[in-house]
Design an enzyme around this catalytic site. Sequence first.
Site, PDB file in Angstrom:
ATOM      1  N   ASN A  10       0.871  -1.184   0.000  1.00 41.66           N
ATOM      2  CA  ASN A  10       0.000   0.000   0.000  1.00 41.66           C
ATOM      3  C   ASN A  10       0.904   1.229   0.000  1.00 41.66           C
ATOM      4  O   ASN A  10       1.523   1.542   1.014  1.00 41.66           O
ATOM      5  CB  ASN A  10      -0.889  -0.028   1.257  1.00 41.66           C
ATOM      6  CG  ASN A  10      -1.695   1.244   1.429  1.00 41.66           C
ATOM      7  OD1 ASN A  10      -1.765   2.077   0.522  1.00 41.66           O
ATOM      8  ND2 ASN A  10      -2.319   1.390   2.587  1.00 41.66           N
ATOM      9  N   TRP A  11       0.946   1.878  -1.154  1.00 40.30           N
ATOM     10  CA  TRP A  11       1.866   3.021  -1.289  1.00 40.30           C
ATOM     11  C   TRP A  11       1.336   4.301  -0.635  1.00 40.30           C
ATOM     12  O   TRP A  11       2.042   5.291  -0.558  1.00 40.30           O
ATOM     13  CB  TRP A  11       2.179   3.256  -2.775  1.00 40.30           C
ATOM     14  CG  TRP A  11       3.314   2.403  -3.261  1.00 40.30           C
ATOM     15  CD1 TRP A  11       3.746   1.230  -2.699  1.00 40.30           C
ATOM     16  CD2 TRP A  11       4.180   2.653  -4.378  1.00 40.30           C
ATOM     17  NE1 TRP A  11       4.822   0.742  -3.403  1.00 40.30           N
ATOM     18  CE2 TRP A  11       5.114   1.595  -4.444  1.00 40.30           C
ATOM     19  CE3 TRP A  11       4.250   3.671  -5.333  1.00 40.30           C
ATOM     20  CZ2 TRP A  11       6.107   1.527  -5.412  1.00 40.30           C
ATOM     21  CZ3 TRP A  11       5.231   3.600  -6.314  1.00 40.30           C
ATOM     22  CH2 TRP A  11       6.151   2.539  -6.345  1.00 40.30           C
ATOM     23  N   LYS A  12       0.080   4.278  -0.212  1.00 39.22           N
ATOM     24  CA  LYS A  12      -0.503   5.476   0.419  1.00 39.22           C
ATOM     25  C   LYS A  12      -0.248   6.696  -0.476  1.00 39.22           C
ATOM     26  O   LYS A  12      -0.293   6.565  -1.695  1.00 39.22           O
ATOM     27  CB  LYS A  12       0.051   5.639   1.841  1.00 39.22           C
ATOM     28  CG  LYS A  12      -0.099   4.333   2.648  1.00 39.22           C
ATOM     29  CD  LYS A  12       0.243   4.451   4.095  1.00 39.22           C
ATOM     30  CE  LYS A  12       0.045   3.099   4.779  1.00 39.22           C
ATOM     31  NZ  LYS A  12       0.261   3.151   6.212  1.00 39.22           N
ATOM     32  N   HIS A  93      -9.241   1.375   5.183  1.00 40.56           N
ATOM     33  CA  HIS A  93      -7.945   1.523   5.869  1.00 40.56           C
ATOM     34  C   HIS A  93      -8.129   2.457   7.070  1.00 40.56           C
ATOM     35  O   HIS A  93      -8.896   3.418   7.005  1.00 40.56           O
ATOM     36  CB  HIS A  93      -6.897   2.085   4.907  1.00 40.56           C
ATOM     37  CG  HIS A  93      -5.520   1.992   5.460  1.00 40.56           C
ATOM     38  ND1 HIS A  93      -5.037   2.881   6.395  1.00 40.56           N
ATOM     39  CD2 HIS A  93      -4.530   1.089   5.253  1.00 40.56           C
ATOM     40  CE1 HIS A  93      -3.807   2.526   6.731  1.00 40.56           C
ATOM     41  NE2 HIS A  93      -3.468   1.450   6.046  1.00 40.56           N
ATOM     42  N   GLU A  95      -6.406   4.774   8.158  1.00 36.58           N
ATOM     43  CA  GLU A  95      -6.131   6.188   7.882  1.00 36.58           C
ATOM     44  C   GLU A  95      -7.359   6.859   7.275  1.00 36.58           C
ATOM     45  O   GLU A  95      -7.631   8.031   7.544  1.00 36.58           O
ATOM     46  CB  GLU A  95      -4.892   6.301   6.969  1.00 36.58           C
ATOM     47  CG  GLU A  95      -3.621   5.991   7.766  1.00 36.58           C
ATOM     48  CD  GLU A  95      -2.479   5.429   6.940  1.00 36.58           C
ATOM     49  OE1 GLU A  95      -2.506   5.507   5.709  1.00 36.58           O
ATOM     50  OE2 GLU A  95      -1.539   4.889   7.572  1.00 36.58           O
ATOM     51  N   GLU A 163      -4.826  -4.754  10.795  1.00 34.75           N
ATOM     52  CA  GLU A 163      -3.773  -3.758  10.947  1.00 34.75           C
ATOM     53  C   GLU A 163      -3.963  -2.999  12.255  1.00 34.75           C
ATOM     54  O   GLU A 163      -4.762  -2.042  12.314  1.00 34.75           O
ATOM     55  CB  GLU A 163      -3.804  -2.759   9.784  1.00 34.75           C
ATOM     56  CG  GLU A 163      -3.573  -3.378   8.424  1.00 34.75           C
ATOM     57  CD  GLU A 163      -3.052  -2.341   7.432  1.00 34.75           C
ATOM     58  OE1 GLU A 163      -2.013  -2.612   6.821  1.00 34.75           O
ATOM     59  OE2 GLU A 163      -3.661  -1.276   7.277  1.00 34.75           O
ATOM     60  N   GLY A 169       3.378   2.194  10.655  1.00 30.84           N
ATOM     61  CA  GLY A 169       4.398   3.227  10.475  1.00 30.84           C
ATOM     62  C   GLY A 169       5.186   3.549  11.726  1.00 30.84           C
ATOM     63  O   GLY A 169       5.853   4.583  11.797  1.00 30.84           O
ATOM     64  N   SER A 208       4.049  -2.241  10.115  1.00 27.26           N
ATOM     65  CA  SER A 208       5.510  -2.358  10.285  1.00 27.26           C
ATOM     66  C   SER A 208       6.064  -3.720   9.878  1.00 27.26           C
ATOM     67  O   SER A 208       7.056  -4.168  10.441  1.00 27.26           O
ATOM     68  CB  SER A 208       5.913  -2.007  11.722  1.00 27.26           C
ATOM     69  OG  SER A 208       5.559  -0.660  12.021  1.00 27.26           O
ATOM     70  N   GLY A 229       3.152  -1.119   4.131  1.00 23.82           N
ATOM     71  CA  GLY A 229       3.240   0.285   3.750  1.00 23.82           C
ATOM     72  C   GLY A 229       4.661   0.663   3.385  1.00 23.82           C
ATOM     73  O   GLY A 229       5.136   0.437   2.273  1.00 23.82           O
ATOM     74  N   GLY A 230       5.365   1.225   4.341  1.00 21.87           N
ATOM     75  CA  GLY A 230       6.698   1.781   4.088  1.00 21.87           C
ATOM     76  C   GLY A 230       7.666   0.835   3.400  1.00 21.87           C
ATOM     77  O   GLY A 230       8.424   1.246   2.513  1.00 21.87           O
TER      78      GLY A 230
HETATM   79  P1  13P Z   1       3.478   0.273   7.458  1.00 20.64           P
HETATM   80  O1  13P Z   1       3.935  -1.025   6.827  1.00 20.64           O
HETATM   81  O2  13P Z   1       4.209   1.469   6.918  1.00 20.64           O
HETATM   82  O3  13P Z   1       3.463   0.192   8.939  1.00 20.64           O
HETATM   83  O4  13P Z   1       1.968   0.497   6.989  1.00 20.64           O
HETATM   84  C1  13P Z   1       1.067  -0.541   7.113  1.00 20.64           C
HETATM   85  C2  13P Z   1      -0.180  -0.160   6.433  1.00 20.64           C
HETATM   86  O5  13P Z   1      -0.906   0.714   6.869  1.00 20.64           O
HETATM   87  C3  13P Z   1      -0.521  -0.861   5.175  1.00 20.64           C
HETATM   88  O6  13P Z   1      -1.817  -0.589   4.771  1.00 20.64           O
END
Ligand code: 13P
Length: 248
Positions: A10-12, A93, A95, A163, A169, A208, A229-230
């Site tokens: 997920n590149w956000k 998600h 967020e 999640e 993150g 993470s 994510g990251g």
């Molecule tokens: P991180 O891997 O950066 O913690 O993000 C997880 C995430 O929210 C994937 O949707």
Amino acid sequence: MANRKYIVGNWKMNGLQAQLSDIAEIAAVAAAHPTVDAGICPPVTLIAAASQASPGFAIGAQDCHFAAKGAHTGCLSTAMIKEAGATYSIVGHSERRADQQESDADVKAKAEAAHEAGLGAIICVGETEEERDAGEAIDVVCVQLSRSFPDGASADWLTIAYEPVWAIGTGRVPSVDDVAEMHAAIRTKLAELMGQGSDAVRILYGGSMNGGNAAELLAVPNVDGGLVGGASLTAEKFGPIIEAAGAF
Ligand code: 13P
């Protein structure tokens, strides 16, 4: 039989045209691991180019609207993301639940709209740190899952991502025992919600996940993959996670 591992990036709100080469590199790693299902959800602006550049690699969207069309400024319908080349969408998600005040009912409607358009859906659920500290994590996640759960669900288009909000993150990851307990609870809830076929619904862990902890997390019972994510932004970081999944 164990489910095929599913690793989604997920590149956000990250990625411009210059990062299309990273998606191509990631797609090449995925192609080298045919026992793993892997994909990237880039920002919508890159979906068309990414899906054209890497045919056969699963490009998804990070969100979609539940309405087919209409007066929803700035939003994207399932038909729009599908036409761009997405084959699935993340919905709910944390967020978006926090920033855009998306409710469980919104998430349910979005998942149903995705399915209606012929797209897969990855529904995200997860507790906050306060909820975990209060001993409410499992209850909160199971209620969220029940209320966000689409009608007509089946494993060929539905995926769940657990999640924990506090692990996103932050570099913090729940213990293997806590992940096992939550994924088992989600599995039980899925059986209650949909009966037959629930074992084949994949439950991803997200928060993470990286090349260093993926093997351990993916070995936990009922962890069928990861939502990353990251560590999904480059092949250098994401490749080892796909490789770790390939070992199962
Ligand atoms: P991180 O891997 O950066 O913690 O993000 C997880 C995430 O929210 C994937 O949707």
